[in-house]
Design an enzyme around this catalytic site. Structure first.
Site, PDB file in Angstrom:
ATOM      1  N   GLY A 284       0.788  -1.108  -0.148  1.00  0.00           N
ATOM      2  CA  GLY A 284       0.372   0.124   0.016  1.00  0.00           C
ATOM      3  C   GLY A 284       0.671   1.094   0.441  1.00  0.00           C
ATOM      4  O   GLY A 284       0.327   2.645  -0.517  1.00  0.00           O
TER       5      GLY A 284
ATOM      6  N   GLY B 157       4.090  -3.262  -3.495  1.00  0.00           N
ATOM      7  CA  GLY B 157       4.083  -3.305  -5.646  1.00  0.00           C
ATOM      8  C   GLY B 157       4.807  -1.910  -5.694  1.00  0.00           C
ATOM      9  O   GLY B 157       5.838  -2.099  -6.120  1.00  0.00           O
TER      10      GLY B 157
ATOM     11  N   TYR C 119      -8.858   5.203 -12.195  1.00  0.00           N
ATOM     12  CA  TYR C 119      -9.230   5.420 -11.470  1.00  0.00           C
ATOM     13  C   TYR C 119      -8.520   7.404 -11.543  1.00  0.00           C
ATOM     14  O   TYR C 119      -8.212   7.932 -10.252  1.00  0.00           O
ATOM     15  CB  TYR C 119      -7.830   4.978 -10.013  1.00  0.00           C
ATOM     16  CG  TYR C 119      -7.551   4.165 -10.369  1.00  0.00           C
ATOM     17  CD1 TYR C 119      -8.456   2.838 -10.143  1.00  0.00           C
ATOM     18  CD2 TYR C 119      -6.308   3.678 -10.875  1.00  0.00           C
ATOM     19  CE1 TYR C 119      -8.352   1.744 -10.148  1.00  0.00           C
ATOM     20  CE2 TYR C 119      -6.418   1.966 -10.767  1.00  0.00           C
ATOM     21  CZ  TYR C 119      -7.091   0.796 -10.719  1.00  0.00           C
ATOM     22  OH  TYR C 119      -6.802  -0.199 -10.883  1.00  0.00           O
TER      23      TYR C 119
ATOM     24  N   CYS D 226     -10.446   5.255 -30.043  1.00  0.00           N
ATOM     25  CA  CYS D 226     -11.548   4.992 -30.109  1.00  0.00           C
ATOM     26  C   CYS D 226     -12.541   4.846 -28.608  1.00  0.00           C
ATOM     27  O   CYS D 226     -13.806   4.893 -28.352  1.00  0.00           O
ATOM     28  CB  CYS D 226     -12.098   4.368 -31.022  1.00  0.00           C
ATOM     29  SG  CYS D 226     -10.999   4.153 -32.747  1.00  0.00           S
ATOM     30  N   GLU D 227     -11.940   6.048 -28.040  1.00  0.00           N
ATOM     31  CA  GLU D 227     -12.790   6.628 -26.766  1.00  0.00           C
ATOM     32  C   GLU D 227     -12.760   7.549 -26.425  1.00  0.00           C
ATOM     33  O   GLU D 227     -11.890   8.104 -25.911  1.00  0.00           O
ATOM     34  CB  GLU D 227     -12.283   5.432 -25.537  1.00  0.00           C
ATOM     35  CG  GLU D 227     -13.402   4.991 -25.337  1.00  0.00           C
ATOM     36  CD  GLU D 227     -13.932   4.296 -24.124  1.00  0.00           C
ATOM     37  OE1 GLU D 227     -13.838   2.412 -25.040  1.00  0.00           O
ATOM     38  OE2 GLU D 227     -14.362   4.142 -22.865  1.00  0.00           O
TER      39      GLU D 227
END
Ligand code: LLP
Length: 443
Positions: free
Chosen positions: A249, A292, A334, A361-362
């Site tokens: 975290g 991580g 996020y 395409c967005e």
């Protein structure tokens, strides 16, 4: 140029350099989008975590969370650095196995491990399995009894502690799919069921409250809850040494964040554990952490080439690059923010604020909403920092775009860690059923 991440410099030609490698040369040679990982920074972060816990009077173990980025080369580095490895799928276990990562240093997580994955993990001999729910206790018990073997496990607890981070990466609150509920008494019941199974050696507890944490405030109450549970549930029959895994975290700097360093996380955890155990008369546990992002995040740089632009008077310009949400879904998912620079003209002053968008395409396909850049031209290279964690592993082939090449850089040398996918690769697993093989238009 100030404030560059560790391992990133600017060469005399004004080119961005990562681990001593000229990014413009790398882009020429390997194409774009291009993902880079600085081996030195990755290894330094591993050893920094190991050292951070040296002040703890008991034993401490650092497991790198493979979900942040796991290739076979990464697994090999983790192994060489002497860390443990947190894995969540047969795919992650397989990558570790392929580079002879010691299986006793694998910690297997997951809220819905399949029967096949469990059997595979037991065959490989994972050192520890983190039990997540009652169905899994039953499945594990049956499998282990059939095989006539035992397995070391930790019980994952949902401690009911809110961490201050994005909702999607909170995992410690009450409404989470992960782990046994604390308040209702299910966590205690889970420990009792594991002990009663006769095949699960339950050595301690696990909790992970969330990711990209920018403060350590939630950790002492988390430790307190876990120690209460240990005291109440085991009452005298506690294995020694027992184990307390507090998950991962710790956050990193993407743009302006100022997260506490790993040393502060270690100090906060250690102090809370030592003090809390002393107060309850508990023996000190072996502490585990599973970072991580804070090991791999800042070791990564992503490089894109600028293509077209859309400039409309009164609107913030759109600068399109050859990657986007296919290789980095984090801004869309996020609202993640990144710092972008022009890698081939690092000394040019920023003159405008633009939107760096992708080629997908967005409309949600953007990388940076407000990048301060010099005026860019087609062919310029844009580099995004802090892209080591959770970009490449979350990449997709949306729009049938091949995934980028990933290089491992160290001491001025580049090694291909993952090749760029080819168009053939995209078709490799597909079949065209016989009745569709001839293109025919019915009259
Ligand atoms: N341990 C457990 C049980 C976890 O679930 C995670 C992350 C970690 C350790 C490592 O957390 P870290 O130190 O990397 O924060 N895709 C999201 C992050 C998801 C994190 C999932 N679990 C992102 O891009 O921000």
């Amino acid at each position: 140029m100030d404030g560059l991440p560790e391992g990133v410099t600017v060469g005399s030609s004004g080119h961005l350099c990562v681990a001593g490698c000229d990014v413009v040369d790398l882009a020429e040679r390997y194409g774009t989008p291009l993902y880079l990982l600085n081996e030195g920074v990755f290894r330094q972060n591993c050893s920094r975590y190991r050292s951070a816990f040296l002040q703890y009077p008991g034993e401490a173990r650092v497991a790198y969370a493979g979900k942040a980025l796991l290739t076979q080369a990464v697994a090999a580095m983790v192994g060489q650095e002497g860390l443990y490895l947190d894995v969540v799928s047969a795919g992650e276990i397989f990558a570790a196995e392929r580079v002879s990562f010691p299986s006793e240093r694998l910690v297997f997580h997951g809220n819905n491990k399949s029967q096949e994955e469990i059997a595979y993990a037991l065959r490989v001999g994972v050192g520890c399995l983190v039990v997540d729910n009652f169905d899994e206790i039953a499945l594990l018990t049956d499998t282990l009894r059939a095989l006539g073997v035992r397995q070391r496990v930790l019980v994952r607890v949902a401690p009911g502690i809110e961490a201050h981070t994005h909702d999607y990466i909170q995992t410690g609150g009450l409404e989470t799919k992960f782990g046994f509920d604390f308040d209702s008494g299910q966590a205690g019941e889970a420990v009792r069921q594991c002990v009663a199974s006769g095949v699960l050696d339950v050595v301690g507890l696990h909790a992970h409250i969330g990711s990209q944490l920018l403060e350590t405030r939630a950790l002492p109450p988390l430790v307190e809850r876990m120690l209460d549970l240990v005291r109440d549930v085991w009452s005298g029959a506690l294995p020694v040494p027992w184990e307390l895994n507090l998950g991962g975290g710790p956050g990193i700097r993407y743009r302006s964040e100022d997260p506490p360093p790993p040393e502060q996380f270690a100090r906060t955890i250690t102090a809370a554990v030592v003090e809390g155990c002393h107060r309850r008369g508990l023996p000190l546990p072996t502490i585990w952490v599973e970072p991580g992002r804070s090991i791999v995040g800042q070791a990564g740089v992503a490089v894109y080439r600028v293509g077209s632009q859309k400039r409309v008077p009164g609107l913030r310009p759109f600068v399109a690059v050859d990657g986007g949400m296919g290789d980095n879904i984090r801004p869309a998912l996020y609202g993640a923010e990144y710092r972008a620079v022009v890698a081939n003209r690092m000394y040019d002053e920023a003159t405008e604020t633009v939107r760096v968008v992708g080629r997908y395409c967005e409309s949600g396909d953007f990388l940076v909403q407000d990048a301060e850049l010099p005026e860019v031209r087609a062919g310029d290279l844009l580099a995004l920092f802090s892209t080591g964690a959770y970009q490449y592993p979350m990449a997709s082939n949306y729009n049938r775009v091949p995934r980028p090449c990933f290089l491992l850089l160290g001491e001025g040398r580049a090694h291909v860690m993952v090749e760029r996918e080819s168009l053939e690769d995209l078709c490799r697993l597909e079949h065209v059923p016989p009745h569709l093989r001839r293109l025919r238009v019915e009259a």
